[in-house]
Motif scaffolding. Structure first.
Motif: not given
Lengths: 656, 334
Positions: B155-170
């Motif tokens: 997702k582009s950063p603007s689309e990310v919902e607060p409930t989304d679990v982000k994954v820190n991929v290098p």
């Protein structure tokens, strides 16, 4: 007369065995040194390990033997060419020449402009011994040759009066006992194989069925092994792509099921139709059924492949990955096939049921029982499923592929050697012991697991019992071949059969060794198992099937494959299999030892890299071998499509 | 007189009935017995709906091809669990999945990857599992496991919902570095299932591991702290996140090389993090507590390895020091 020559080959070869053994030990060197350094010496004292090393050495020895037989035939040919340069050698060749050829040579020799040569150099366009002999006879600087030629010409001119045996009867091969006649040896680089120019007169409907089953199976062979190769490459290049339907976990069962149900099963059934009708001397019971079954089974593999790639599988148990609606199609097809075989055997014109039909009928009925038990849900919650899984995956190989293929071999091996099977009774002993012991040992895939200890013990004990059917079968096949080993060099069918017999002994025996508790310790869960399953499903089943197909299809169609390309197929598959299995067996052992030592797990992944790479290389060889197999069949089949049945053949067909 | 070679009906029937009889004795009856007599352990709990959904993904993706779930009763399998697996352990997980699919074949037959019987205890970090699923080579360089990017969305950063679990991929593992990797429900459920894989205390005596063949060849190292190999303990317990190089993973797991906490003269804080876990810094994943898994001498061996590797140099820590800190932590918790 050939058996004497064969024995000579054998004695000569056995003298080289020590060298071969040294070579084998050299090959095993990294393996033995690892064991010696890292874990004391006593692993080499374990019977299971010793047995497996011996079996491995046997593969190499026999591979070398085959290569030596082939090479010695080639050397003989070179020697023969050299002998053409001496007057004595040439004299012996005169007998092979026809009268008009001799007359032509004499004429050439008397022509004044032909300069006799002191040292004969053969031009390249002379393809065979006969042409070279003729050339040498023209050019050799030896006057006595003229007399010999003249003498031979006179002898050839001699004609029987027709009254020598006190009869006026014309000499005729009335029963067609002379199969073929050839004096034309044409290949410059390999020994010419025996040809089978004659065509089996078979019911055209039967021929069409056999050929169609084999064509479908060949497609699945290419498809299934291409997937297998791709999956093998993923071990060394896991990021080659990242599409869900091509991921390792989804494609692996696509490979195994396509080669099981697509390639091996369809090829077996196709060949089975020929064996059942021929040995029963009866027509195929219902032609339509055969077509329906073929359609159902192909549909099953197509749907199964699609479902697996979509991530829909039955629960991940090996060879049980197709969901029940999909495998049902296959099972119905198999049931129809069984009925068709059974009714054909029932209509047989012989009193006895030939041993092949025992194996084929039993293989079908056992597999129907097996699939039903494997898929019924009533006892498969919890570890019930695991017990059934061990039973199912072991019997799938033993009661279906092995049983059915042995049935085919009991027909095609003797028939391609043109002699009867050594012992009918041994075949029957092998039949019943195969059923008894094979059925009881499925749980040996789960040694040390939470499955009841008594079940594991029964499985291990009866695994040893498997020596009986295996030895009975191997002995029977080898004694049938005895005295005909020289034919291996002259046949393009028998090398496949020999490799099949060899791996039948080695693969099955090794399987029993692997069930020992100690060997389980080292090898269970490693790639050693993958090597074992390729020794059996590829070394035994596929090589036997290829042997049978090459024995039957050219005769059925009346067109020979290109012998050189059959040889290329054989060696690519054989060498590929050796590279594949040896790399995984050595790597698997190192991995098991690394686990026993308690080294970090990831080290046991890294150490496999070179072995996985060699596996992919071996797999590539095997796959290219299959392309040659397909091409060989393609060339033969092309002859089938263009041929028409002559009125005489039509009449013969009606008589069958 | 039975004449099988002349009577096809008798031959086929005999082959059928004998095989069917043997199959009943060797497969159907034992399977029925296993199904009906085995009860779950008293402390075991059924899978939650999310965990069951994760199990379905586990099967659909064919994870069983490479991962076993059985700790055999032999010593070499000790690394995979506290005790040998029992039939009861599979009571809840090995149930028929639906009308199309049978009970999953979880025990497996190949260990190309690690056994997962106890992975929930060994590797509890959700962050680690998500990164590892996205591409295993981000965290384990030598891994040959398949990547599972289709369990994630970009997702582009603007689309990310607060409930989304982000994954820190290098960044180097992303084609388009401006996008954010977000775990789909499939990935989250799968990780929940993996986290649920823990051996339950049987609360009754069970047979221990069979010692390996009784020869010197496969003898275990003594449980004495000095003889323990800190490096291999580190590789087994820590390197998945902090990497064999000790350098961690930017944006996911902190480096231990030159870390002020690791090379500090006062080792108390470092040992406490290992025992209690740590979740104080947003830019990194959560460090799970390891106090229950590792004994004092093992922790000492790991700490000493970390404090004296990759260019780090610091004073050694003894088993007694670890014990003192553990007692202190326990006292705080009471």
């Amino acid at each position: 007369m050939f058996s004497g020559k064969g024995m000579f080959h054998f004695i000569k070869i056995s003298c080289t065995t020590p060298k071969v053994l040294i070579f084998a030990l050299f090959f095993l060197h990294p393996f033995t040194s690892v064991i010696a350094q890292e874990s004391n010496k006593n692993i080499l004292e374990q019977p299971g390990i010793i047995g497996t090393i011996v079996l491995g050495a046997m593969i190499l020895i026999i591979a070398t033997l085959i290569a030596i037989i082939r090479a010695s035939t080639y050397l003989k040919k070179i020697k023969e060419t050299n002998s053409l340069k001496s007057p004595e050698g040439l004299r012996q060749q005169i007998v092979n020449l026809e009268a008009d050829k001799i007359a032509h040579i004499l004429e050439e020799r008397t022509r004044s402009e032909k300069m006799p040569q002191k040292n004969i150099k053969f031009p390249k366009f002379l393809a065979n011994v006969k042409e070279k002999a003729a050339y040498a006879l023209i050019h050799i600087d030896e006057s006595s040759i003229n007399d010999y030629l003249q003498q031979r010409l006179t002898n050839l001119g001699y004609e029987l009066s027709g009254q020598e045996l006190g009869s006026n009867a014309e000499v005729l091969d009335k029963r067609g006992l002379v199969v073929s006649q050839s004096q034309d040896v044409s290949s410059p680089i390999y020994d010419d194989k025996q040809r089978s120019d004659y065509k089996i007169v078979a019911d055209p409907a039967l021929a069409k069925i056999v050929i169609s089953y084999i064509a479908a199976s060949t497609f699945w062979l290419l498809f299934g092994t291409f997937i297998g190769l791709y999956v093998g490459i993923k071990f060394v290049a896991p990021d080659i792509e990242s599409l869900s339907f091509l991921s390792f976990g989804r494609l692996r069962p696509v490979h195994t099921n396509a080669v099981f149900w697509g390639w091996s099963s369809l090829a077996m059934i196709g060949l089975g139709y020929f064996v059942v009708t021929r040995t029963s001397n009866a027509k195929i019971y219902n032609v339509r059924w055969a077509w329906i079954a073929l359609a159902l089974m192909n549909l099953s593999v197509i749907l199964g492949t699609i479902f697996l790639m979509a991530g829909i599988n039955n629960g991940g148990g090996e060879y049980r990955e197709y969901i029940w609606p999909v495998i049902s199609l296959f099972a119905i097809g198999l049931f129809i096939t069984f009925l068709n075989f059974y009714k054909t055997v029932a209509n047989r014109k012989t009193e006895d049921i030939y041993i092949s039909n025992w194996y084929i009928l039993a293989g079908c009925i056992w597999t129907l029982v097996l699939v039903t038990i494997g898929y019924l849900p009533f006892y498969q919650e919890g570890l019930g499923e695991t017990i059934i899984q061990g039973y199912y995956m072991h019997q799938g190989v033993g009661m279906w592929f092995m049983t059915f293929t042995l049935g085919l071999v009991y027909y095609f091996l003797p028939s391609s050697l043109n002699k009867p099977i050594y012992s009918y009774s041994l075949g029957i002993l092998a039949f019943w012991t195969q059923m008894l012991f094979y059925t009881l040992i499925g749980t040996h895939h789960f040694v040390f697991s939470p499955i009841p200890w008594w079940l594991q013990t029964v499985a291990i004990v009866f695994s040893i019992g498997m020596f009986i059917p295996v030895l009975a079968g191997t002995t029977n096949f080898l004694l049938t071949m005895r005295g005909s080993f020289s034919q291996i060099g002259r046949s393009y069918v028998l090398p496949f059969m020999l490799v099949g017999v060899l791996f039948y002994f080695i693969g099955s025996t090794q399987g029993s060794f692997q069930a020992f508790r100690f060997t389980n310790f080292v090898w269970h869960f490693t790639d050693f198992n993958v090597a074992h399953s390729h020794i059996t499903m590829y070394g035994i089943i596929s090589f036997f099937l290829w042997g049978c197909i090459y024995a039957l299809v050219p005769k059925l169609i009346g067109r020979e494959p290109n012998q050189l390309l059959v040889g290329v197929h054989f060696w690519l598959s054989f060498l590929g299999l050796i590279v594949y299995t040896f790399s995984l067996m050595i790597g698997g052992t190192e991995r098991g030892l690394s686990w026993i030592e308690g080294a970090p797990f990831i080290e046991s992944v890294s150490l496999m890299f070179p072995y996985w790479l060699w596996r992919a290389i071996g797999g590539t060889f095997m796959f290219f071998g299959h392309i040659f197999f397909w091409y060989n069949l393609h060339l033969v089949y092309r002859g089938w499509r263009t041929s028409t049945i002559t009125p005489k053949e039509k009449r013969d067909v009606e008589l069958v | 007189m039975l004449n099988l070679s002349k009577n096809h009906a008798l031959l086929t029937f005999t082959a059928f009935i004998v095989f069917f009889g043997l199959s009943t004795v060797i497969a159907i009856f034992p399977a029925l017995d296993m199904q009906n007599s085995v009860q779950p352990l008293s402390k075991a709990v059924d899978l939650s709906p999310e965990e069951r959904a994760g199990l379905n993904i586990y099967i659909a993706e064919g994870c069983v091809a490479c991962h076993t779930q059985q700790v055999r009763n032999i010593e070499m399998d000790k690394v995979w669990g506290d005790r040998p697996s029992l039939a009861s352990d599979y009571y809840y997980s090995k149930k028929r999945m639906d009308v199309w699919r049978q009970s999953p074949s979880l025990l497996g037959s190949e260990r190309t990857g690690p056994d997962l019987t106890n992975v929930g205890k060994r590797q509890p970090s959700q962050d680690w599992h998500l990164i590892h699923l996205y591409n295993p080579r981000i965290v384990v360089e030598q891994s040959v496991m398949a990547p599972y990017p289709w369990l994630f969305e970009l997702k582009s950063p603007s689309e990310v919902e607060p409930t989304d679990v982000k994954v820190n991929v290098p960044k180097k593992f992303l084609k388009n570095a401006s996008l954010v990797v977000v775990a789909k429900d499939e990935a989250l459920n799968l990780v929940k299932y993996i986290q649920s894989l823990k051996q339950v205390d049987p609360s009754f005596a069970i047979p221990d591991f069979i010692p390996s063949s009784g020869t010197d060849a496969f003898a275990e190292t003594t449980p004495d702290g000095q003889a323990l190999d800190g490096k291999s303990l580190y590789i087994q317990n820590c390197a998945a996140c902090h990497q064999p190089s000790g350098e961690g993973l930017a944006g996911a797991f902190p480096t231990l090389k030159n870390s002020p906490i690791v090379i500090d003269e006062d080792y108390d804080f470092m040992v406490r993090i290992i025992i209690q876990g740590y979740d104080a810094r947003d830019e990194y994943g959560v460090m799970p507590p390891l106090g229950d898994q590792l004994n004092d001498s093992e922790i000492a061996a790991i700490v000493n390895y970390e404090r004296n590797s990759w260019g780090n140099e610091a004073a050694r820590v003894s088993t007694e020091d670890v014990k003192r800190i553990r007692d202190f932590v326990n006292a705080l918790n009471q």
